[in-house]
Design a protein around this motif. Structure first.
Motif, PDB file in Angstrom:
ATOM      1  N   GLY A   1       5.846  18.319  -4.454  1.00 47.50           N
ATOM      2  CA  GLY A   1       4.096  18.801  -4.548  1.00 47.50           C
ATOM      3  C   GLY A   1       4.323  19.973  -4.488  1.00 47.50           C
ATOM      4  O   GLY A   1       3.926  21.278  -5.704  1.00 47.50           O
ATOM      5  N   THR A   2       5.174  20.795  -3.662  1.00 48.22           N
ATOM      6  CA  THR A   2       5.355  22.269  -3.142  1.00 48.22           C
ATOM      7  C   THR A   2       5.899  22.731  -3.969  1.00 48.22           C
ATOM      8  O   THR A   2       5.442  23.796  -4.516  1.00 48.22           O
ATOM      9  CB  THR A   2       5.815  22.153  -1.501  1.00 48.22           C
ATOM     10  N   GLU A   3       7.244  21.779  -4.438  1.00 50.06           N
ATOM     11  CA  GLU A   3       7.705  23.038  -5.447  1.00 50.06           C
ATOM     12  C   GLU A   3       7.438  22.989  -7.540  1.00 50.06           C
ATOM     13  O   GLU A   3       7.417  23.410  -7.863  1.00 50.06           O
ATOM     14  CB  GLU A   3       9.080  21.886  -5.640  1.00 50.06           C
TER      15      GLU A   3
ATOM     16  N   MET B   1      13.552   8.909  -0.771  1.00 51.91           N
ATOM     17  CA  MET B   1      13.859   9.808  -0.966  1.00 51.91           C
ATOM     18  C   MET B   1      14.895  10.592  -2.511  1.00 51.91           C
ATOM     19  O   MET B   1      15.925  10.132  -2.240  1.00 51.91           O
ATOM     20  CB  MET B   1      13.485  10.940  -0.173  1.00 51.91           C
ATOM     21  N   SER B   2      13.758  10.306  -3.663  1.00 54.92           N
ATOM     22  CA  SER B   2      14.981  10.571  -4.646  1.00 54.92           C
ATOM     23  C   SER B   2      14.535  12.133  -5.479  1.00 54.92           C
ATOM     24  O   SER B   2      13.110  12.794  -5.036  1.00 54.92           O
ATOM     25  CB  SER B   2      14.369  10.617  -5.766  1.00 54.92           C
ATOM     26  N   GLU B   3      15.246  13.505  -4.965  1.00 57.01           N
ATOM     27  CA  GLU B   3      15.803  14.189  -5.566  1.00 57.01           C
ATOM     28  C   GLU B   3      14.686  15.342  -5.179  1.00 57.01           C
ATOM     29  O   GLU B   3      14.029  15.583  -5.306  1.00 57.01           O
ATOM     30  CB  GLU B   3      16.074  14.987  -6.643  1.00 57.01           C
ATOM     31  N   ARG B   4      14.822  15.163  -3.568  1.00 51.77           N
ATOM     32  CA  ARG B   4      13.574  15.998  -2.535  1.00 51.77           C
ATOM     33  C   ARG B   4      13.513  17.414  -2.865  1.00 51.77           C
ATOM     34  O   ARG B   4      12.213  18.211  -2.646  1.00 51.77           O
ATOM     35  CB  ARG B   4      13.376  15.434  -1.033  1.00 51.77           C
ATOM     36  N   ASP B   5      14.265  18.182  -3.418  1.00 53.63           N
ATOM     37  CA  ASP B   5      14.773  19.530  -3.494  1.00 53.63           C
ATOM     38  C   ASP B   5      13.742  19.598  -4.803  1.00 53.63           C
ATOM     39  O   ASP B   5      12.913  20.999  -4.581  1.00 53.63           O
ATOM     40  CB  ASP B   5      15.879  19.827  -3.413  1.00 53.63           C
TER      41      ASP B   5
ATOM     42  N   PHE C   1       0.778  -0.999  -0.407  1.00 52.17           N
ATOM     43  CA  PHE C   1       0.444  -0.189   0.156  1.00 52.17           C
ATOM     44  C   PHE C   1       0.840   1.720  -0.197  1.00 52.17           C
ATOM     45  O   PHE C   1       1.653   1.376   0.583  1.00 52.17           O
ATOM     46  CB  PHE C   1      -0.667  -0.296   1.271  1.00 52.17           C
ATOM     47  N   TYR C   2       0.853   2.083  -0.747  1.00 54.96           N
ATOM     48  CA  TYR C   2       1.820   3.346  -1.335  1.00 54.96           C
ATOM     49  C   TYR C   2       0.185   5.027  -0.738  1.00 54.96           C
ATOM     50  O   TYR C   2      -0.544   4.228  -1.756  1.00 54.96           O
ATOM     51  CB  TYR C   2       1.781   3.070  -1.819  1.00 54.96           C
ATOM     52  N   ILE C   3       0.500   5.501   0.126  1.00 49.22           N
ATOM     53  CA  ILE C   3      -0.668   6.739   0.029  1.00 49.22           C
ATOM     54  C   ILE C   3       0.331   7.854  -0.470  1.00 49.22           C
ATOM     55  O   ILE C   3       0.567   8.469   0.036  1.00 49.22           O
ATOM     56  CB  ILE C   3      -1.720   6.219   1.346  1.00 49.22           C
TER      57      ILE C   3
HETATM   58  P1  ATP Z   1       3.406  17.846  -1.371  1.00 50.01           P
HETATM   59  O1  ATP Z   1       4.623  19.444  -1.461  1.00 50.01           O
HETATM   60  O2  ATP Z   1       2.678  18.829  -1.705  1.00 50.01           O
HETATM   61  O3  ATP Z   1       3.179  17.337   0.131  1.00 50.01           O
HETATM   62  P2  ATP Z   1       4.512  15.583  -1.557  1.00 50.01           P
HETATM   63  O4  ATP Z   1       5.886  15.924  -2.783  1.00 50.01           O
HETATM   64  O5  ATP Z   1       5.252  15.525  -0.805  1.00 50.01           O
HETATM   65  O6  ATP Z   1       3.711  17.381  -2.059  1.00 50.01           O
HETATM   66  P3  ATP Z   1       2.464  13.601  -1.003  1.00 50.01           P
HETATM   67  O7  ATP Z   1       1.643  13.446  -2.791  1.00 50.01           O
HETATM   68  O8  ATP Z   1       2.301  14.434  -0.427  1.00 50.01           O
HETATM   69  O9  ATP Z   1       3.744  14.706  -2.631  1.00 50.01           O
HETATM   70  O10 ATP Z   1       3.928  12.335  -1.475  1.00 50.01           O
HETATM   71  C1  ATP Z   1       3.206  10.668  -0.682  1.00 50.01           C
HETATM   72  C2  ATP Z   1       4.344  10.094  -0.948  1.00 50.01           C
HETATM   73  O11 ATP Z   1       5.596  10.185  -1.691  1.00 50.01           O
HETATM   74  C3  ATP Z   1       5.150  10.645   0.421  1.00 50.01           C
HETATM   75  O12 ATP Z   1       4.851   9.254   1.581  1.00 50.01           O
HETATM   76  C4  ATP Z   1       5.774  11.633   0.485  1.00 50.01           C
HETATM   77  O13 ATP Z   1       7.282  11.100   1.536  1.00 50.01           O
HETATM   78  C5  ATP Z   1       6.311  10.574  -1.620  1.00 50.01           C
HETATM   79  N1  ATP Z   1       7.648  11.344  -1.324  1.00 50.01           N
HETATM   80  C6  ATP Z   1       6.922  12.687  -2.167  1.00 50.01           C
HETATM   81  N2  ATP Z   1       8.462  13.207  -2.577  1.00 50.01           N
HETATM   82  C7  ATP Z   1       9.593  12.741  -2.816  1.00 50.01           C
HETATM   83  C8  ATP Z   1      10.174  11.925  -3.749  1.00 50.01           C
HETATM   84  N3  ATP Z   1      11.320  13.155  -4.453  1.00 50.01           N
HETATM   85  N4  ATP Z   1      11.566  10.494  -3.224  1.00 50.01           N
HETATM   86  C9  ATP Z   1      10.214   9.642  -2.672  1.00 50.01           C
HETATM   87  N5  ATP Z   1       9.663   9.593  -2.392  1.00 50.01           N
HETATM   88  C10 ATP Z   1       8.771  10.688  -1.783  1.00 50.01           C
END
Ligand code: ATP
Ligand code: MG
Length: 170
Positions: A129-131, A121-125, A7-9
């Motif tokens: 979604g916020t970015e 996490m990949s390339e979180r910067d 499950f992934y949310i």
């Molecule tokens: P927002 O900035 O709107 O919160 P988000 O990029 O965090 O968007 P979500 O839909 O909130 O996206 O995240 C869903 C899942 O994906 C979360 O468990 C989050 O940690 C994961 N996730 C988000 N960005 C990444 C990423 N770059 N690499 C891996 N996992 C990610």
């Protein structure tokens, strides 16, 4: 096939390449994936611009060649974190493992004795979604941060136009 389901949310506002790489990783670990669309009732706001149905389209089209069966299930918020895992389970097919790096999600599933894995996490910067929403509002390029199928869906629904319009003040 032993029928292991993961499950992934997420909120997927919008679905981006970070989500895609996590799902490609999960696809190698399980037989079927359940993708929960969180805060499914929200749309047309700056933080949550897209409807559950639009997010279903983004995910379904982007994962067409995943090679693993998946189910996309919209899940509305309940205003009680202590009941949230039971709520999720009441809506989703049965699953063995939850994949999440979100601290609250990890905590709630762990307390409910569900096996939790936290993918890197990949390339979180940039893959956030916020970015991506920030770039859409600023008129900067965001297309390279989402799968091509998501660009197509967002164009179809005038996603950027909607976000810009609802961000204005009257
Ligand atoms: P927002 O900035 O709107 O919160 P988000 O990029 O965090 O968007 P979500 O839909 O909130 O996206 O995240 C869903 C899942 O994906 C979360 O468990 C989050 O940690 C994961 N996730 C988000 N960005 C990444 C990423 N770059 N690499 C891996 N996992 C990610
Ligand atoms: Mg997030």
């Amino acid at each position: 096939m032993n029928g292991k389901r993961g499950f992934y949310i997420g909120r997927f506002q919008p679905y981006h390449n970070g989500h895609q790489s996590v799902l490609e990783h999960i696809a190698n670990k399980v037989d079927e994936i359940i993708i929960g669309i969180g805060s499914a009732q929200l749309s047309h706001s700056v933080e949550n611009p897209f409807t559950a149905g639009e997010r279903v389209m983004m995910i379904t089209r982007a994962l067409e060649s995943l090679g693993c069966r998946y189910y996309v299930i919209p899940i509305e918020d309940v205003q009680r974190n202590a009941l949230w895992v039971a709520h999720v389970r009441s809506m989703a097919p049965p699953f063995d493992t939850c994949y999440s790096s979100n601290p609250l999600v990890v905590r709630l599933f762990s307390e409910a004795r569900v096996n939790v894995q936290s993918p890197a996490m990949s390339e979180r910067d940039t893959l956030s979604g916020t970015e991506i929403r920030r770039r859409m509002l600023a008129g900067e390029s965001w297309e390279e941060l989402v799968p091509p199928a998501v660009v197509q869906v967002l164009n179809e629904i005038d996603g950027v136009g909607r976000l810009r319009q609802i961000a204005r003040t009257d």
